[in-house]
Structures are given as structure tokens and as C-alpha cells.
Write an enzyme that holds these catalytic residues in place. Structure first.
Site, short mmCIF file in Angstrom:
data_model
loop_
_atom_site.label_atom_id
_atom_site.label_comp_id
_atom_site.label_asym_id
_atom_site.label_seq_id
_atom_site.Cartn_x
_atom_site.Cartn_y
_atom_site.Cartn_z
N PHE A 1 0.85 -1.19 0.00
CA PHE A 1 0.00 0.00 0.00
C PHE A 1 0.89 1.24 0.00
O PHE A 1 1.80 1.38 0.81
CB PHE A 1 -0.90 0.02 1.24
CG PHE A 1 -2.03 -0.96 1.20
CD1 PHE A 1 -2.12 -1.93 0.22
CD2 PHE A 1 -3.02 -0.91 2.15
CE1 PHE A 1 -3.16 -2.84 0.19
CE2 PHE A 1 -4.09 -1.81 2.15
CZ PHE A 1 -4.15 -2.78 1.16
N GLU A 2 0.60 2.17 -0.89
CA GLU A 2 1.37 3.40 -0.98
C GLU A 2 0.42 4.59 -1.03
O GLU A 2 -0.80 4.44 -0.92
CB GLU A 2 2.28 3.37 -2.22
CG GLU A 2 3.31 2.24 -2.18
CD GLU A 2 4.24 2.22 -3.40
OE1 GLU A 2 4.24 3.21 -4.15
OE2 GLU A 2 4.93 1.21 -3.59
#
Length: 597
Positions: free
Chosen positions: A383-384
Site C-alpha cells: 500500500f502506498e
């Protein structure tokens, strides 16, 4: 405007030339040396630097000297605060090399002083004097350069004047006891000691940690091993006798979680759903060196839906793409050879926010469908962006309240329970989401800082017993403060060493000694690096990769950062990506194989 700066500085220098306020020989007889580690023989111990390191050449005396490089709006200041007597005379001196190098003292209580040299191609001594104010007990010494003028060196910094009677060392601590024990760490606590400013923690007779409070977690330990611990109290007068000994035996290594990985593993991302300049690589063509292959990427149908889809690269973008049947057969062949193949969720363009329980449940259902369809070994969480952010009331990573974090933890625990102990769980956060938590965490307590900073910490902590590997992306990152309270930047081994040491040592979140992120096991940690200069900012050449591994696993070939222990069980390396490494002639793979065999 800058054209007038040298004349103004020359005037200031004339006011601080040696001898204008010299001490009498009688006064000097009672003087003491108050600067700590003024010759930088113990690295930067005692000094706080915005951009500095120690070098072996050039030096004025001894074996080390300071080297600092101003950059941008930073003048590369290095400083230390010392205890002084009120209303007393002091002489500050030091040797410097370079252009526009300054030496001075702040907080004198009278007139703060500095002296400088415009150009010192060889070692030049700078000297100035000052008198402390009637209530002054602490003075800050400093040296710095000037913006854009290149690196400078400093050595043999000295502050001579009346010493201060610091009294007696404190009494030895009592009440030492062991708390939570894991396979790699032991939590300790003890009773406070009056007059103590810090505590030194000893493991098997060797000092391993300094604590400002009355608790500490000692990490980097081996499973099923007995250790002895003692604590000493510290103040300005020195260190107390050690406490009574407490022993604790670490637990056995947790089962499952991909523990059948080799002792040292190579992890890489395979561009399975898109094409870029690196070209498409078939699963069957991935060399046997790669132990964990992350399929990039599973992405959501919308940011908040939780519904994840994995679409393989279409033939229009990837002309050499294999059929679904051949892709699945290649996955099975890799698994038969002992490799792990995971679905990676997220990536740069795949923001996932599980804001509701419905999104959480959709995430579990859709990820399970991908794992089952392709017969995968587990999940990589990548997740970014804004996928993980904290609410203002989230200031304790051990008890998160933000829904996107709580729901993600719940979803992953559900997947782990569904697939059992063999389920492989990895995470690939950026340094911003992990190590930056040492500087601040959340938004409420820390004054409106970016709510994403440190946001992975509650997820990592909640899932640490299920976590197979954490491989933080040590790239595309700004400067991050390490446990030495110095900022480290990409481009060399020191950055990787400092960032990894934090994970294996543990660290106070936002500098709060009572809010400590416990260390991970070394077998849970791999270091994330770009495979080539094309793959991302922060690429380092093979020699720097080797330095990183030498320092962390053998404590040799280290640079300016002093690690807190040695971790021969460090799991290995991760890279973005397998495709980019192939494009670069397999340099990253060859470096790993050459080091670990």
C-alpha cells in the site's frame, strides 16, 4: 548582497582573534577540558550534526576528524552542549580545513561568540573566548560551513575553563524484572533511581542499549536462548554499580509463515500486469536465484471498494506474454523448486482504503479468489500513497483507531486464519511510513504533521507474529533520522544500515521513550533496494550493497553509522524489480549470489 558578506565576517573575526581575552596562567591551573570527543575518535558521539560524518583522512591528530558538507539551505552544523560554571571565563579552540568554516558558542548568557576562516587549505587553528552569565550552566559549542562552499573538516575541538563538580553517580537500580518475552526480544523494567538522567542496559555483561525511562526492549536475540540482563543508572558524574541480574529465555521461533525459506532469500517483484521500459519477463524465465516472487500488482476496482482484481498484461502491451495455462504451470514449477509466489496488492497506482467493514470483507473475498485461482503462497501488502493515514487521535501505534488501519489488520488476520501457518505474508512500505515514525507519529500529539508518516507501524506491530518478511523500500525517500539522531540520505550503504538497524533494534516512536516500537526478528527483515538506476531513486552499486551486508551481518566494513548489534540471520534483499534487473544484466541477482552463495 553576498558581495558584502566576506567584509562583514572579516570584521567579526578581528574581534575574536587569539589573545584578546587570554586567561592568566594562574587561572588556567584550575581549568579543565569540557568538550566531549573533541577529536572525533569515537565517531560523532556527543555531537549532533545536520550533515556530518567522521573520516580517517585528513586528520589534525589521532585517527579521525569531522567532515561535513553544506547543501541547499543547510550549513552542516555540528554541535554539542556542555555543562559550565556561571560567571566564568572559557577558551574555545579547534582546528579546521576548508572554505568559510566557523567555530562558536551559543547560550553563553553574555555575548555569544564565533570565529571563522575564509580559506584554510591546510589545518588552521581557530580560537575565541567568552564569559558565562551569572545564571548560565549550559553552553552549546558548534562548528559549521557555508552554503554551497563544499565540505569542511574539523578536529581537536576544545573548551577549556573551570570544571563543574557533578557530584556522585546515582545508586544502583533495583526491581529489575523481565516482562514480555518473544523469540527475538525481552522486555525489561526497573524502579526509578533518584538523580539518574538515563540508564545503561547490559546483556550478558555487554552494554547494548541506553534508556531514558525505566523500561527497555532488547531485540536481535536468538530463539530458545537464555540471556542475563543488568541495568546501571547514569548521571553527569558517571555510571552506578550494576543492578542484580535477571535471566530470561526467549521462546521458540514461531511456526509457519514461510519459515521454509532459505536462510538468506532474494525477493523480487515481477511485472505481471503491465509493461514498461524494462520489458515483459515470463514466469518460467525467472532465474532460480529468486526465492520469493511478488506478482505486481493486484489493484482495486475503486480506492474504497476493497474489491481487488489481478489482470495479467494484455498481449497488445506484452507481445511475448504467456497463456494463463502456461503462467499457472510456471508458478507450480517454481513452487516445486521451493520458491514462493505471492500476489502483491497496491503499488504506486493501486491505492486501497478499507474504510468500512464491507470493504474489508470484499478485500478478503477478492484476494482469496486470486490466491485460489493461481495457487499462490500468500500476500504482499504494498500500500502506498494515501492508502494508510492516521486520524488525529491515533498517537499509540499499539492501539490503532483509524478504520483503514483496523480493517486492514482484521482482513489480513482473516486470510492468515483461512490459509493456515504456511501462508506467506510480506510487506513493502516506504521509509516514510515506517522509520519516519521515529520523528513523529499521527497528527494530534505531533502538531499537524503528515498523517501518513509512520502509518505502517500499527499494521506491522499487530501482524508481527504472522509476518514472514518486512522489506522496507529504502528508495525514493527523503532524508530520515536514524537512531544516532543524524539524518541519513540515499545513495550509499549508511542509509541502508541505519534504516535496517532501526527495525532490528526497535525505536521510540516520535522520540517518546514510553512508546517503543519493538524490534523485529532478523529472519523477518530483508532490505529493499532498486535493481538499477532505471528502477528508482536511491540505487547503490554492488560495492555499497556488500558494505551494507558486511556491516549488518558481520559488523565489518561499516561507515559512520554504529549499529547496535550484529545480525548474521538477516534474511536477505528485496528489489524492484526482477524485470529491471534483467534489463540491467542481472547485476542485483549476481551481487546477492556472490555474497550469500
Amino acid at each position: 548582497m553576498d558581495r558584502f558578506r566576506p567584509l562583514a565576517l572579516l570584521t567579526a573575526a578581528a574581534l575574536t582573534l587569539p589573545g584578546l581575552a587570554a586567561l592568566s596562567s594562574a587561572a588556567r591551573a584550575a581549568d579543565a577540558e569540557l568538550a566531549r570527543n573533541g577529536g572525533f575518535e569515537s565517531g560523532l558521539d556527543g555531537w549532533t550534526c545536520t550533515a556530518g560524518t567522521t573520516v580517517n583522512s585528513p586528520v589534525h591528530s589521532g585517527g579521525s576528524a569531522l567532515q561535513a558538507t553544506p547543501a541547499g539551505s543547510d550549513n552542516a552544523r555540528c554541535a554539542q552542549t556542555v555543562t559550565v560554571k556561571p560567571d566564568s571565563q572559557y577558551t574555545l579552540s579547534g582546528y579546521v580545513r576548508g572554505s568559510y568554516v566557523y567555530l562558536g558558542a551559543d547560550g553563553t548568557g553574555t555575548t555569544d561568540v564565533s570565529t571563522w576562516t575564509q580559506s584554510a587549505p591546510t589545518w588552521q587553528q581557530l580560537t575565541t573566548t567568552f564569559r558565562t552569565g551569572p545564571a548560565t550552566t549550559r553552553v552549546t559549542l558548534y562548528t559549521h560551513g557555508w552554503y554551497g562552499t563544499g565540505a569542511y573538516n574539523a578536529d581537536d575541538i576544545s573548551l577549556v575553563g573551570p570544571g563543574v563538580d557533578t557530584g556522585q553517580p546515582p545508586a544502583a537500580p533495583t526491581g529489575l524484572k523481565a516482562g514480555t518475552v518473544t523469540s527475538s526480544s525481552v522486555a525489561l523494567s526497573w524502579s526509578p533511581v533518584p538523580g539518574a538522567t538515563s540508564y545503561a542496559v547490559y546483556r550478558d555483561g555487554t552494554k547494548v542499549q541506553t534508556a531514558t525511562g525505566t523500561s527497555a526492549t532488547i531485540g536481535g536475540l536468538s530463539p530458545s536462548t537464555a540471556y542475563s540482563f543488568q541495568v546501571a543508572a547514569v548521571n553527569d558524574a558517571g555510571e552506578s554499580a550494576k543492578s542484580a541480574t535477571v535471566t530470561a529465555t526467549t521462546t521458540a521461533r514461531p511456526g509457519g509463515g514461510g519459515t521454509d525459506l532459505p536462510a538468506h532469500a532474494l525477493v523480487g517483484y515481477l511485472h505481471a500486469s503491465f509493461a514498461n521500459g524494462s520489458g515483459y519477463t515470463r514466469m518460467a524465465d525467472v532465474p532460480d536465484s529468486w526465492d520469493v516472487i511478488d506478482l505486481a500488482f493486484g489493484e482495486p476496482t475503486s480506492v474504497t471498494s476493497g474489491d481487488i482484481r489481478f489482470n495479467r498484461c494484455p498481449a497488445t502491451e506484452c507481445p511475448n506474454v504467456e497463456s494463463d495455462a502456461d503462467f499457472k504451470a510456471a508458478i507450480k514449477a517454481k513452487q516445486a523448486a521451493g520458491k514462493k509466489v505471492l500476489i502483491s496488492i497496491g503499488g504506486q497506482n493501486g491505492q486501497v482504503q478499507l474504510t468500512t467493514t464491507a470493504a474489508r470483507d470484499a478485500f478478503v473475498t477478492s484476494v482469496s479468489k486470486i490466491i485460489d485461482e493461481y495457487g499462490l503462497d500468500g500476500l504482499d501488502i504494498d500500500f502506498e500513497g494515501h492508502s494508510l493515514s492516521l486520524n488525529a487521535d491515533d498517537t499509540d501505534f499499539k492501539n490503532p483507531k483509524t478504520p483503514v488501519i483496523v480493517n486492514l489488520i482484521s482482513a489480513v488476520k482473516t486470510l492468515k486464519a483461512k490459509y493456515g501457518d504456511d501462508f506467506v505474508l510480506t510487506m513493502a512500505p516506504e521509509t516514510f511510513f515506517v522509520q519516519l515514525g521515529y520523528q513523529y507519529y499521527g497528527t494530534g500529539q505531533w502538531g499537524g504533521q503528515d498523517p501518513r508518516a509512520g502509518a505502517y507501524l500499527p499494521v506491522i506491530h499487530a501482524l508481527r507474529d504472522d509476518l514472514t518478511l518486512l522489506h522496507v523500500q529504502d528508495y525514493n525517500s527523503g532524508p530520515i533520522m536514524g537512531l544516532d539522531n543524524q539524518y541519513h540520505s540515499m545513495g550509499g550503504a549508511d542509509f541502508h544500515i541505519a534504516m535496517t538497524d532501526m527495525l532490528l533494534t526497535g525505536f521510540p516512536v516520535a522520540g517518546n521513550a514510553n512508546n517503543v516500537f519493538p524490534p523485529l526478528r532478523p529472519d523477518q527483515v530483508a532490505i529493499g533496494m532498486p535493481a538499477s538506476t532505471n528502477a528508482g531513486n536511491g540505487h547503490v552499486p554492488p560495492s555499497e550493497v556488500t558494505k551494507t551486508l558486511d556491516c549488518l551481518t558481520k559488523k565489518t566494513n561499516c561507515g559512520s553509522y554504529a549499529t547496535h548489534a550484529t545480525w548474521p540471520a538477516l534474511r536477505g534483499l528485496m528489489t524492484w524489480s526482477i524485470n529491471w534487473d534483467r534489463y540491467g544484466g542481472w547485476e542485483f541477482q549476481r551481487t546477492f549470489d556472490g555474497y550469500f552463495g
